[in-house]
Motif scaffolding. Structure first.
Motif, PDB file in Angstrom:
ATOM      1  N   GLY A   1       0.810  -1.221   0.000  1.00 15.47           N
ATOM      2  CA  GLY A   1       0.000   0.000   0.000  1.00 15.47           C
ATOM      3  C   GLY A   1       0.839   1.265   0.000  1.00 15.47           C
ATOM      4  O   GLY A   1       0.340   2.367  -0.163  1.00 15.47           O
ATOM      5  N   ARG A   2       2.122   1.096   0.172  1.00 13.95           N
ATOM      6  CA  ARG A   2       3.042   2.236   0.222  1.00 13.95           C
ATOM      7  C   ARG A   2       3.191   2.891  -1.157  1.00 13.95           C
ATOM      8  O   ARG A   2       3.522   4.063  -1.256  1.00 13.95           O
ATOM      9  CB  ARG A   2       4.402   1.727   0.727  1.00 13.95           C
ATOM     10  CG  ARG A   2       5.488   2.747   0.825  1.00 13.95           C
ATOM     11  CD  ARG A   2       5.194   3.699   1.980  1.00 13.95           C
ATOM     12  NE  ARG A   2       6.226   4.711   2.078  1.00 13.95           N
ATOM     13  CZ  ARG A   2       6.277   5.802   1.323  1.00 13.95           C
ATOM     14  NH1 ARG A   2       5.349   6.008   0.409  1.00 13.95           N
ATOM     15  NH2 ARG A   2       7.243   6.677   1.480  1.00 13.95           N
ATOM     16  N   PHE A   3       2.912   2.116  -2.208  1.00 11.21           N
ATOM     17  CA  PHE A   3       3.297   2.578  -3.549  1.00 11.21           C
ATOM     18  C   PHE A   3       2.105   3.097  -4.342  1.00 11.21           C
ATOM     19  O   PHE A   3       1.099   2.404  -4.508  1.00 11.21           O
ATOM     20  CB  PHE A   3       3.981   1.435  -4.312  1.00 11.21           C
ATOM     21  CG  PHE A   3       5.202   0.943  -3.602  1.00 11.21           C
ATOM     22  CD1 PHE A   3       6.424   1.553  -3.810  1.00 11.21           C
ATOM     23  CD2 PHE A   3       5.117  -0.092  -2.683  1.00 11.21           C
ATOM     24  CE1 PHE A   3       7.561   1.125  -3.128  1.00 11.21           C
ATOM     25  CE2 PHE A   3       6.243  -0.521  -1.992  1.00 11.21           C
ATOM     26  CZ  PHE A   3       7.461   0.092  -2.213  1.00 11.21           C
ATOM     27  N   ASP A   4       2.260   4.310  -4.799  1.00 15.62           N
ATOM     28  CA  ASP A   4       1.220   4.953  -5.605  1.00 15.62           C
ATOM     29  C   ASP A   4       1.076   4.236  -6.944  1.00 15.62           C
ATOM     30  O   ASP A   4      -0.021   4.024  -7.449  1.00 15.62           O
ATOM     31  CB  ASP A   4       1.631   6.422  -5.814  1.00 15.62           C
ATOM     32  CG  ASP A   4       0.623   7.196  -6.618  1.00 15.62           C
ATOM     33  OD1 ASP A   4      -0.489   6.663  -6.823  1.00 15.62           O
ATOM     34  OD2 ASP A   4       0.932   8.320  -7.030  1.00 15.62           O
TER      35      ASP A   4
ATOM     36  N   THR B   1      -6.675   0.526   3.639  1.00 20.05           N
ATOM     37  CA  THR B   1      -7.595  -0.207   2.765  1.00 20.05           C
ATOM     38  C   THR B   1      -7.620   0.437   1.374  1.00 20.05           C
ATOM     39  O   THR B   1      -7.500  -0.248   0.356  1.00 20.05           O
ATOM     40  CB  THR B   1      -9.018  -0.179   3.374  1.00 20.05           C
ATOM     41  OG1 THR B   1      -8.943  -0.715   4.702  1.00 20.05           O
ATOM     42  CG2 THR B   1      -9.997  -0.993   2.542  1.00 20.05           C
ATOM     43  N   TYR B   2      -7.755   1.749   1.371  1.00 17.96           N
ATOM     44  CA  TYR B   2      -7.787   2.469   0.090  1.00 17.96           C
ATOM     45  C   TYR B   2      -6.487   2.263  -0.679  1.00 17.96           C
ATOM     46  O   TYR B   2      -6.481   1.999  -1.891  1.00 17.96           O
ATOM     47  CB  TYR B   2      -8.017   3.961   0.344  1.00 17.96           C
ATOM     48  CG  TYR B   2      -7.827   4.801  -0.890  1.00 17.96           C
ATOM     49  CD1 TYR B   2      -8.714   4.715  -1.960  1.00 17.96           C
ATOM     50  CD2 TYR B   2      -6.735   5.670  -0.998  1.00 17.96           C
ATOM     51  CE1 TYR B   2      -8.537   5.476  -3.099  1.00 17.96           C
ATOM     52  CE2 TYR B   2      -6.551   6.443  -2.144  1.00 17.96           C
ATOM     53  CZ  TYR B   2      -7.446   6.334  -3.193  1.00 17.96           C
ATOM     54  OH  TYR B   2      -7.272   7.069  -4.328  1.00 17.96           O
ATOM     55  N   ARG B   3      -5.367   2.371   0.032  1.00 14.71           N
ATOM     56  CA  ARG B   3      -4.059   2.238  -0.621  1.00 14.71           C
ATOM     57  C   ARG B   3      -3.915   0.871  -1.288  1.00 14.71           C
ATOM     58  O   ARG B   3      -3.383   0.755  -2.391  1.00 14.71           O
ATOM     59  CB  ARG B   3      -2.938   2.438   0.397  1.00 14.71           C
ATOM     60  CG  ARG B   3      -2.668   3.887   0.783  1.00 14.71           C
ATOM     61  CD  ARG B   3      -1.727   3.888   1.974  1.00 14.71           C
ATOM     62  NE  ARG B   3      -1.278   5.201   2.384  1.00 14.71           N
ATOM     63  CZ  ARG B   3      -0.145   5.777   1.956  1.00 14.71           C
ATOM     64  NH1 ARG B   3       0.620   5.159   1.083  1.00 14.71           N
ATOM     65  NH2 ARG B   3       0.209   6.963   2.397  1.00 14.71           N
ATOM     66  N   PHE B   4      -4.379  -0.177  -0.582  1.00 17.92           N
ATOM     67  CA  PHE B   4      -4.214  -1.513  -1.155  1.00 17.92           C
ATOM     68  C   PHE B   4      -5.132  -1.700  -2.369  1.00 17.92           C
ATOM     69  O   PHE B   4      -4.717  -2.240  -3.393  1.00 17.92           O
ATOM     70  CB  PHE B   4      -4.482  -2.597  -0.106  1.00 17.92           C
ATOM     71  CG  PHE B   4      -4.014  -3.960  -0.542  1.00 17.92           C
ATOM     72  CD1 PHE B   4      -2.659  -4.246  -0.637  1.00 17.92           C
ATOM     73  CD2 PHE B   4      -4.913  -4.954  -0.899  1.00 17.92           C
ATOM     74  CE1 PHE B   4      -2.209  -5.484  -1.070  1.00 17.92           C
ATOM     75  CE2 PHE B   4      -4.476  -6.200  -1.336  1.00 17.92           C
ATOM     76  CZ  PHE B   4      -3.121  -6.465  -1.410  1.00 17.92           C
TER      77      PHE B   4
ATOM     78  N   THR C   1      -5.071  10.877   1.348  1.00 19.11           N
ATOM     79  CA  THR C   1      -3.937   9.945   1.264  1.00 19.11           C
ATOM     80  C   THR C   1      -2.707  10.653   0.701  1.00 19.11           C
ATOM     81  O   THR C   1      -2.759  11.244  -0.373  1.00 19.11           O
ATOM     82  CB  THR C   1      -4.303   8.734   0.382  1.00 19.11           C
ATOM     83  OG1 THR C   1      -5.394   8.068   0.994  1.00 19.11           O
ATOM     84  CG2 THR C   1      -3.131   7.781   0.237  1.00 19.11           C
ATOM     85  N   ASP C   2      -1.640  10.565   1.485  1.00 17.33           N
ATOM     86  CA  ASP C   2      -0.383  11.191   1.066  1.00 17.33           C
ATOM     87  C   ASP C   2       0.581  10.073   0.665  1.00 17.33           C
ATOM     88  O   ASP C   2       1.080   9.327   1.512  1.00 17.33           O
ATOM     89  CB  ASP C   2       0.184  11.997   2.249  1.00 17.33           C
ATOM     90  CG  ASP C   2       1.557  12.553   1.929  1.00 17.33           C
ATOM     91  OD1 ASP C   2       1.999  12.415   0.771  1.00 17.33           O
ATOM     92  OD2 ASP C   2       2.195  13.115   2.850  1.00 17.33           O
ATOM     93  N   TRP C   3       0.814   9.949  -0.612  1.00 19.52           N
ATOM     94  CA  TRP C   3       1.618   8.816  -1.089  1.00 19.52           C
ATOM     95  C   TRP C   3       3.085   8.937  -0.702  1.00 19.52           C
ATOM     96  O   TRP C   3       3.845   7.982  -0.872  1.00 19.52           O
ATOM     97  CB  TRP C   3       1.464   8.672  -2.608  1.00 19.52           C
ATOM     98  CG  TRP C   3       0.093   8.203  -2.968  1.00 19.52           C
ATOM     99  CD1 TRP C   3      -0.926   8.952  -3.453  1.00 19.52           C
ATOM    100  CD2 TRP C   3      -0.426   6.869  -2.834  1.00 19.52           C
ATOM    101  NE1 TRP C   3      -2.052   8.183  -3.633  1.00 19.52           N
ATOM    102  CE2 TRP C   3      -1.774   6.901  -3.270  1.00 19.52           C
ATOM    103  CE3 TRP C   3       0.104   5.658  -2.386  1.00 19.52           C
ATOM    104  CZ2 TRP C   3      -2.585   5.771  -3.265  1.00 19.52           C
ATOM    105  CZ3 TRP C   3      -0.697   4.534  -2.394  1.00 19.52           C
ATOM    106  CH2 TRP C   3      -2.030   4.591  -2.827  1.00 19.52           C
ATOM    107  N   ASP C   4       3.499  10.082  -0.219  1.00 17.33           N
ATOM    108  CA  ASP C   4       4.892  10.213   0.221  1.00 17.33           C
ATOM    109  C   ASP C   4       5.085   9.737   1.655  1.00 17.33           C
ATOM    110  O   ASP C   4       6.207   9.619   2.138  1.00 17.33           O
ATOM    111  CB  ASP C   4       5.339  11.680   0.124  1.00 17.33           C
ATOM    112  CG  ASP C   4       5.440  12.113  -1.332  1.00 17.33           C
ATOM    113  OD1 ASP C   4       5.747  11.230  -2.159  1.00 17.33           O
ATOM    114  OD2 ASP C   4       5.166  13.286  -1.626  1.00 17.33           O
ATOM    115  N   SER C   5       4.010   9.509   2.341  1.00 14.78           N
ATOM    116  CA  SER C   5       4.160   9.079   3.742  1.00 14.78           C
ATOM    117  C   SER C   5       3.906   7.571   3.845  1.00 14.78           C
ATOM    118  O   SER C   5       3.365   6.943   2.933  1.00 14.78           O
ATOM    119  CB  SER C   5       3.187   9.839   4.638  1.00 14.78           C
ATOM    120  OG  SER C   5       1.880   9.369   4.404  1.00 14.78           O
TER     121      SER C   5
END
Lengths: 99, 663
Positions: free
Chosen positions: B351-354, B414-417, B656-660
Motif C-alpha cells: 500500500g506504500r506505492f502509488d 484499505t484504500y491504498r491496497f 492519502t499522502d503517497w509520500d508518507s
C-alpha cells in the motif's frame, strides 16, 4: 535305602523353571497378532477388496493358531516334567536325563 | 486382481507395521531363551516349527506394508497423516529395497559418460513418469545421482534439445519431492531422511554461479518440498545477495535467453517462484529471516521491474511469493495466524506505492480476495475513524455481528491496497465475488441482531446501518481508487456504464428463472447494486422524479431503484415489520413481499408507488418503542450507504499522502 540318599532331581528343577518361563510367555505368544488383527479390523487402517482383505484373513487364521501353539509348547514341557522324578538317589546324579 | 485397490492411512499403516514388528519379536527373539533352554533340557522343540512359520510370515509381510506406507506418504500432500489415501493394487515392487534399486538402475547411465540427447531423455522419462510419485524409486534415483548431478539435470535437459523439457523438469521436481518427503522412521528399510542429509546440505550451500543456482531452483519449482529447506535454498542461492548492498545492481540471469524449459532464466525470478509454490517457505524467506522489510523488498523489485529486461519476471514471482505467504494461494485461503500476519504486513507494504507495476496487480487482487472481510472491515468508518492498522481490534470498535477479521486495517490502508489493483475491472472480479458473499450474510445477520435487540426492549444497535456504512465506503473506495489510477475518466465512465447495463440486464432477466425456495434472488445482487449506486451514474427517482427521461437516464434511475428495492426487500425478507400493507401493484403472489424487480423495472409509475409505500411506513410500534419504523430504517440505511460512499470515501482518498508511510 534311607531318605538321606534321595536328593532333589536337578533336571526336575530345571524343567519346572522352564515350565514357569513357558507359562510366562504363553500370553505373549498367544496374543502376538492380536494388535495386528485389531488394526486390520479397524476401517481406518488398510482396506480394499482383494489384497487388504486377503491380508486380514491371513492375519486372522494365524492369530487363531497361536494360542494352540503356545499351549502345545507348554504341554511339551509339562510332559517332560511329569516323566521326570522329583528326587533321585544321590548316586544317580549326573544320570538324570531321560532313561 | 484387476480393479483391486488399497485404501490406507499413514498413521494406521505405521501402527500396523509397528504391531507386526512387535508380533515378530515376540515370536522370534522373545522366545530365544526359552527355545535354547528347552534344547538344553532335551525337550522337543518341534512345536516351534509352527511358531517360526508365523514369525517368518510376519517378517515377509513388513516390506510390502512399508512400500504401501511410503507410496501413500508421497501422495498425502498437505493432508493430515490420518487421511485415507487410495492406491492401485497390485503395487509395483514388493519392498522399498526393490523399488529403490529400480531407481538406482534408472540413474546409472548418468554416472557413466554418454550422450544425453533428446532420445535418451524421452526414453528415460517414459520409465520415470510412472514412478515420479513413488518415494522409494525416486529415492533410489536421486541418491544414486547425487546432488551435483541432480542440479545439472535441468541444464542437461535443455542442452538435449527435447521439446518436452518443460514437462520433464516438472517430473524431475515432483520426483525429488517424493523422495525427500518419505520419512521411514521405523527402520527396517532405509531412512531416506538421513540419507538425503548430504543432498539437502549441498543445495543449501551458497553459490555465486547463477547456472548452479538456476539448476537447483528449477528442480524445486514444482514439487511439494519442506518449507524450511526451500527457504534456505532460495535465500542462500539468491536472496541473500538480492538483499545485500549490491543486490539491486546484480545480474541474476543464468543465461541471456529469457526462458529455458518454460522457466525464467533470471534466478531471482526463479527464487521467488519457488517461494510462490511454498507458503511456509515464503514466510520464512521474505519475512522471518529477511534483512529487508517487505516494503524495502517491494521497492527493490519495483525498481528492477522498470530497469531490467527480466524485471517483469522478478515482479511476477515476487507477487506470487506474497500471495503464497499470505495463504491466498490455498483453497480455501489459509488465514491462520502465520499467514494472516504475513498478509497484514504485505497489505501495508504494498500500500506504500502509488504506482504498482502490472505484474503485481493480479497477486494483489488474489490477496484482496482472500482477505475481503479484512478490507471490508477496513472500510468501517463509524468507529475509530482515525485508527492505525493493527492485528488487534481498536477500542470501542462495534462491528456488525458475524464479522471476525484476522486484522484491522485503517480506512487509508484499505484504500491504498485497493489502489494497487484498481487498474482494470477484471482485477476486481474475485474480490467482488467474495464481498458479494459477505454482503448476503452480514446484512442479514445485522438486521436479525437489530430486530432481536428491539424485541428485547433494548435500543436499536443500528448494525444494519453500520453494515451499510462498510459496504458503501468500500464501494466508494474502489470507485476512488479506479478513478485515480485509470486517469482517463471518459473510458472509466464508459466501463462503469457498461457494468451498470450488464447488471441491469442480468437482474431484469431474472424472472424467467423459477424461484428457488429460500433463495433471495435480489439480495444475490446486493454488492453489484451497491457498486452501481456509487458510480455517480445512478440518480434517485425518489428525489428527482418527474419529467421526460431518455434511455440513458432511465438506466441511471433503474440502477438506483433496484438498489432501493433490494434494501426494502432485504428488510422484508428478514422479517422487518411494516405498518402499511404492500400495495396490490407491488405485492408478490404469496402476499408477503415485493414482486420480482423485473416486473416493475420498466414502469416509472410503479417506482413512484414503491417509494410512496416506503415513505408511508412512518408509524412505530407501541409495544416495541425502540424499533424504528420501516421507513426510518430504510432511510437510515440509505443515508449510511451514501455517506460511506460519498463523503467518507472521498475524504479518505483525498487525504492519502503517497509520500508518507502507511498507517
Amino acid at each position: 535305602m534311607c531318605d538321606e540318599d534321595m536328593v532333589t532331581n536337578p533336571r526336575y528343577t530345571a524343567l519346572a523353571a522352564l515350565l514357569e518361563l513357558a507359562e510366562e510367555k504363553r500370553d505373549s505368544i498367544a496374543e502376538a497378532l492380536d494388535e495386528v488383527h485389531r488394526l486390520m479390523s479397524d476401517r481406518g487402517v488398510w482396506t480394499g477388496p482383494t489384497t487388504a482383505t486377503q491380508f486380514g484373513e491371513d492375519v486372522e487364521y494365524r492369530k487363531n493358531d497361536l494360542p494352540g501353539l503356545a499351549d502345545n509348547l507348554i504341554e511339551e514341557i509339562r510332559d517332560a516334567l511329569s516323566s521326570t522324578p522329583e528326587e533321585v538317589r544321590r548316586d544317580e546324579l549326573g544320570h538324570t536325563g531321560p532313561l | 486382481m484387476s480393479g483391486d485397490y488399497s485404501s490406507i492411512s499413514v498413521d494406521g499403516l505405521n501402527d500396523l507395521i509397528a504391531a507386526m514388528m512387535s508380533g515378530n519379536r515376540k515370536l522370534s527373539s522373545g522366545l530365544a531363551t526359552l527355545r535354547s533352554r528347552m534344547q538344553d533340557e532335551s525337550v522337543s522343540t518341534q512345536v516351534f516349527t509352527g511358531i517360526d512359520t508365523i514369525a517368518e510370515w510376519i517378517d515377509l509381510q513388513i516390506p510390502g506394508l512399508e512400500r504401501r506406507r511410503n507410496m501413500v506418504i508421497a501422495l498425502l500432500g498437505d493432508e493430515p497423516t490420518s487421511t485415507q489415501i487410495r492406491i492401485d493394487e497390485p503395487i509395483p515392487f514388493d519392498s522399498p529395497e526393490e523399488a529403490e534399486q529400480h531407481g538406482r538402475d534408472m540413474a546409472a547411465p548418468f554416472l557413466e559418460s554418454g550422450v544425453f540427447d533428446e532420445e535418451y531423455f524421452d526414453s528415460l522419462m517414459a520409465d520415470f513418469e510412472p514412478y515420479m510419485n513413488d518415494p522409494d524409486v525416486m529415492a533410489g534415483f536421486y541418491l544414486a545421482l547425487g546432488p551435483e548431478l541432480a542440479e545439472r539435470l535441468p541444464d542437461m535437459l535443455y542442452q538435449s534439445g527435447t521439446d518436452d523439457g518443460a514437462r520433464y523438469v516438472e517430473q524431475f521436481s515432483v520426483g525429488l519431492a517424493a523422495a525427500m518427503n518419505a520419512d521411514n522412521v521405523l527402520g527396517h528399510s532405509s531412512d531416506y531422511r538421513d540419507e538425503f542429509k548430504g543432498f539437502r546440505e549441498h543445495f543449501m550451500e551458497p553459490t555465486e554461479h547463477p547456472s548452479m543456482a538456476w539448476g537447483r531452483l528449477a528442480l524445486l519449482q514444482f514439487g511439494d518440498f519442506d518449507g524450511w529447506w526451500v527457504a534456505h535454498v532460495a535465500r542462500n542461492n539468491v536472496l541473500e545477495t538480492f538483499e545485500g548492498e549490491e543486490g539491486e545492481f546484480t545480474d541474476f540471469r543464468h543465461s541471456i535467453i529469457p526462458e529455458m524449459l518454460g522457466l525464467p532464466t533470471d534466478t531471482a525470478a526463479l527464487a521467488f517462484n519457488v517461494l510462490g509454490n511454498n507458503p511456509q517457505a515464503a514466510r520464512f524467506a521474505l519475512d522471518s529471516w529477511s534483512d529487508l522489510s517487505l516494503e524495502e523488498y517491494a521497492d527493490r523489485v519495483y525498481g528492477m521491474q522498470q530497469s531490467l529486461g527480466t524485471g517483469d519476471d522478478i515482479a511476477e514471482g515476487f507477487g506470487q511469493a506474497l500471495v503464497a505467504g499470505s495463504g491466498a494461494s490455498e483453497d480455501p485461503p489459509d488465514k491462520g495466524m502465520f499467514a494472516s500476519e504475513f498478509a497484514f504486513t504485505t497489505i501495508l507494504a504494498l500500500g506504500r506505492f502509488d504506482d504498482t507495476p502490472w505484474p503485481m496487480r493480479e497477486p494483489m487482487s488474489q490477496i484482496a480476495t482472500a482477505y475481503a472481510e479484512e478490507l471490508l472491515v477496513g472500510s468501517f468508518t463509524l468507529d475509530a475513524r482515525a485508527r492505525e492498522s493493527s492485528m488487534d481490534a481498536p477500542d470501542n470498535f462495534d462491528l456488525p455481528p458475524g464479522l471476525d477479521p484476522a486484522f484491522y486495517l485503517s480506512p487509508e490502508a484499505t484504500y491504498r491496497f485497493l489502489h494497487g489493483f484498481a487498474h482494470e475491472d477484471r482485477y476486481f472480479e474475485g474480490f467482488d465475488a467474495a464481498v458479494e458473499e459477505l454482503y448476503e450474510s452480514v446484512t442479514s445477520d445485522a438486521l436479525a441482531a437489530d430486530l432481536q435487540a428491539t424485541e428485547n426492549d433494548e435500543r436499536d444497535p443500528g448494525y444494519f446501518e453500520r453494515a451499510m456504512n462498510m459496504f458503501g465506503t468500500l464501494a466508494g473506495l474502489q470507485y476512488q481508487a479506479a478513478h485515480d489510477v485509470r486517469g482517463n475518466m471518459d473510458a472509466q465512465e464508459e466501463q462503469r456504464r457498461a457494468f451498470l447495463q450488464r447488471t441491469l440486464s442480468e437482474l431484469l432477466t431474472l424472472s424467467p428463472t423459477p424461484p428457488i425456495p429460500g433463495k433471495k434472488v435480489l439480495v444475490d445482487y446486493g454488492w453489484k447494486l451497491t457498486k452501481i449506486t456509487v458510480g455517480r451514474l445512478t440518480k434517485s427517482w425518489a428525489n428527482e422524479s418527474g419529467g421526460r427521461v431518455d434511455e440513458l437516464e432511465m438506466e441511471m434511475y433503474q440502477g438506483r431503484l433496484l438498489y432501493d428495492y433490494m434494501i426494502a426487500d432485504t428488510l422484508l425478507q428478514n422479517g422487518y415489520p411494516h405498518t402499511e400493507p404492500i400495495p396490490p401493484n407491488l405485492v408478490n403472489d404469496s402476499g408477503d413481499g415485493l414482486r420480482d424487480p423485473a416486473e416493475i423495472a420498466d414502469d416509472p409509475d410503479l417506482w413512484t408507488e414503491f417509494y410512496e409505500w416506503v415513505d408511508s411506513n412512518q408509524e412505530g410500534w407501541d409495544e416495541r418503542p425502540h424499533r424504528p419504523p420501516f421507513d426510518e430504517k430504510f432511510e437510515d440505511a440509505m443515508a449510511h450507504l451514501d455517506s460511506g460512499d460519498g463523503n467518507r470515501a472521498d475524504g479518505i482518498a483525498g487525504e492519502t499522502d503517497w509520500d508518507s508511510s502507511v498507517r
